[in-house]
Design a protein around this motif. Structure first.
Motif, PDB file in Angstrom:
ATOM      1  N   LYS A 108      38.145  38.742  36.564  1.00 31.71           N
ATOM      2  CA  LYS A 108      38.119  38.160  37.903  1.00 31.71           C
ATOM      3  C   LYS A 108      37.012  38.741  38.786  1.00 31.71           C
ATOM      4  O   LYS A 108      36.358  38.028  39.544  1.00 31.71           O
ATOM      5  N   GLN A 109      36.807  40.054  38.680  1.00 36.11           N
ATOM      6  CA  GLN A 109      35.906  40.734  39.608  1.00 36.11           C
ATOM      7  C   GLN A 109      34.596  41.180  38.974  1.00 36.11           C
ATOM      8  O   GLN A 109      33.657  41.529  39.685  1.00 36.11           O
ATOM      9  N   GLY A 110      34.549  41.195  37.659  1.00 37.00           N
ATOM     10  CA  GLY A 110      33.347  41.654  36.983  1.00 37.00           C
ATOM     11  C   GLY A 110      33.440  43.126  36.623  1.00 37.00           C
ATOM     12  O   GLY A 110      34.164  43.897  37.259  1.00 37.00           O
TER      13      GLY A 110
ATOM     14  N   LEU B 155      41.128  42.339  35.686  1.00 33.60           N
ATOM     15  CA  LEU B 155      40.233  42.704  36.788  1.00 33.60           C
ATOM     16  C   LEU B 155      38.777  42.473  36.393  1.00 33.60           C
ATOM     17  O   LEU B 155      37.968  42.022  37.215  1.00 33.60           O
TER      18      LEU B 155
ATOM     19  N   THR C 244      28.286  41.555  29.155  1.00 33.06           N
ATOM     20  CA  THR C 244      27.810  42.776  29.807  1.00 33.06           C
ATOM     21  C   THR C 244      26.475  43.210  29.228  1.00 33.06           C
ATOM     22  O   THR C 244      26.128  42.881  28.091  1.00 33.06           O
TER      23      THR C 244
ATOM     24  N   ASP D  48      31.270  45.506  36.934  1.00 27.59           N
ATOM     25  CA  ASP D  48      30.721  46.439  37.916  1.00 27.59           C
ATOM     26  C   ASP D  48      31.797  46.879  38.911  1.00 27.59           C
ATOM     27  O   ASP D  48      31.853  48.056  39.295  1.00 27.59           O
ATOM     28  N   GLU D  49      32.644  45.943  39.329  1.00 30.06           N
ATOM     29  CA  GLU D  49      33.701  46.276  40.280  1.00 30.06           C
ATOM     30  C   GLU D  49      34.746  47.185  39.639  1.00 30.06           C
ATOM     31  O   GLU D  49      35.276  48.083  40.294  1.00 30.06           O
ATOM     32  N   VAL D  50      35.033  46.967  38.360  1.00 29.32           N
ATOM     33  CA  VAL D  50      36.000  47.818  37.676  1.00 29.32           C
ATOM     34  C   VAL D  50      35.425  49.216  37.461  1.00 29.32           C
ATOM     35  O   VAL D  50      36.143  50.213  37.551  1.00 29.32           O
TER      36      VAL D  50
ATOM     37  N   GLN E 160      25.654  48.355  31.584  1.00 27.51           N
ATOM     38  CA  GLN E 160      27.019  48.205  32.084  1.00 27.51           C
ATOM     39  C   GLN E 160      28.028  48.782  31.107  1.00 27.51           C
ATOM     40  O   GLN E 160      28.990  49.440  31.518  1.00 27.51           O
TER      41      GLN E 160
ATOM     42  N   GLU F 180      36.203  55.506  41.768  1.00 29.81           N
ATOM     43  CA  GLU F 180      37.027  55.866  42.936  1.00 29.81           C
ATOM     44  C   GLU F 180      38.246  56.654  42.510  1.00 29.81           C
ATOM     45  O   GLU F 180      38.626  57.649  43.142  1.00 29.81           O
TER      46      GLU F 180
ATOM     47  N   LYS G  39      33.389  50.656  39.538  1.00 26.87           N
ATOM     48  CA  LYS G  39      33.543  51.271  40.863  1.00 26.87           C
ATOM     49  C   LYS G  39      34.981  51.746  41.068  1.00 26.87           C
ATOM     50  O   LYS G  39      35.223  52.823  41.622  1.00 26.87           O
ATOM     51  N   LEU G  40      35.932  50.921  40.631  1.00 23.87           N
ATOM     52  CA  LEU G  40      37.340  51.285  40.764  1.00 23.87           C
ATOM     53  C   LEU G  40      37.658  52.561  39.996  1.00 23.87           C
ATOM     54  O   LEU G  40      38.339  53.465  40.503  1.00 23.87           O
TER      55      LEU G  40
END
Length: 206
Positions: A187-189, A184, A86, A191-193, A90, A199, A195-196
């Motif tokens: 698997k998704q990086g 997560l 990272t 940045d996606e976590v 990040q 949210e 965002k999660l």
């Protein structure tokens, strides 16, 4: 139910005042004993305001809890080996999102406080250690006892002890968050976590 135990336990463990003496923050036992008087006294004293301004609970959490919670260490521990992949930006974004999530979660659960009591079993062998675990027993109004262990980390530069994990009935909150988020991130990086988490934070907004 376990989430409530974790959050309630953290609220106790983190809630000592900004005006605590130097001996308070350099003795992990005193940190936890301060727990039983400071934040929950403020909750009682400001009960009327909290009823009319529910969002004010976040102010109390930020002022009373967060300064003494090693949330950056906890967040980095959740990321684990992925941290090396990272960027500084990040990492900062993840820590901020993780912290906001904790504040929101604490605020949601804090309203469930109902005069539970704690018995803190002091330890005497913390000198020279970086991490200690202090046993605590929480008793509710029905007499049910929950076994807890608070994990605190010592800052070698300042001598301060801060809470970074609580184990409820043998289950670590930190390990639980690792198992939820680390796969997560892999698997998704990150940045996606992030965002999660953002949210999830938005879901707390009324």
């Amino acid at each position: 139910m376990r989430l409530f135990i974790y959050v309630f336990a953290f609220l106790y463990s983190l809630s000592f005042s900004l005006i605590a003496s130097e001996s308070d923050i350099t003795n992990p036992n005193q940190v936890l004993h301060s727990v039983s008087t400071t934040t929950f006294k403020r909750l009682n004293d400001e009960k009327s305001r909290l009823q009319s301004e529910p969002e004010y609970i976040k102010v109390i959490i930020k002022e009373e809890l967060i300064p003494f919670f090693d949330y950056k260490y906890t967040a980095y521990s959740v990321v684990g080996p992925n941290l090396k992949n990272t960027t500084p930006e990040q990492r900062e974004q993840f820590v901020d999102a993780f912290l906001a999530y904790l504040i929101n979660a604490y605020g949601l659960i804090l309203g469930k406080y109902d005069q539970q009591s704690l018995l803190i079993l002091d330890i005497n062998n913390f000198k020279g250690k970086k991490i200690v675990s202090i046993p605590v027993r929480m008793t509710d109004n029905n007499g049910q006892v929950t076994q807890l262990d608070f994990k605190l980390r010592n800052n070698s530069k300042t001598g301060e002890w801060k809470v970074f994990d609580v184990i409820a009935e043998g289950v670590s909150m930190l390990d639980t968050k690792k198992s939820e988020l680390r796969p997560l991130i892999q698997k998704q990086g990150i940045d996606e976590v992030i965002k999660l988490l953002l949210e999830k934070n938005s879901e707390f907004v009324s």
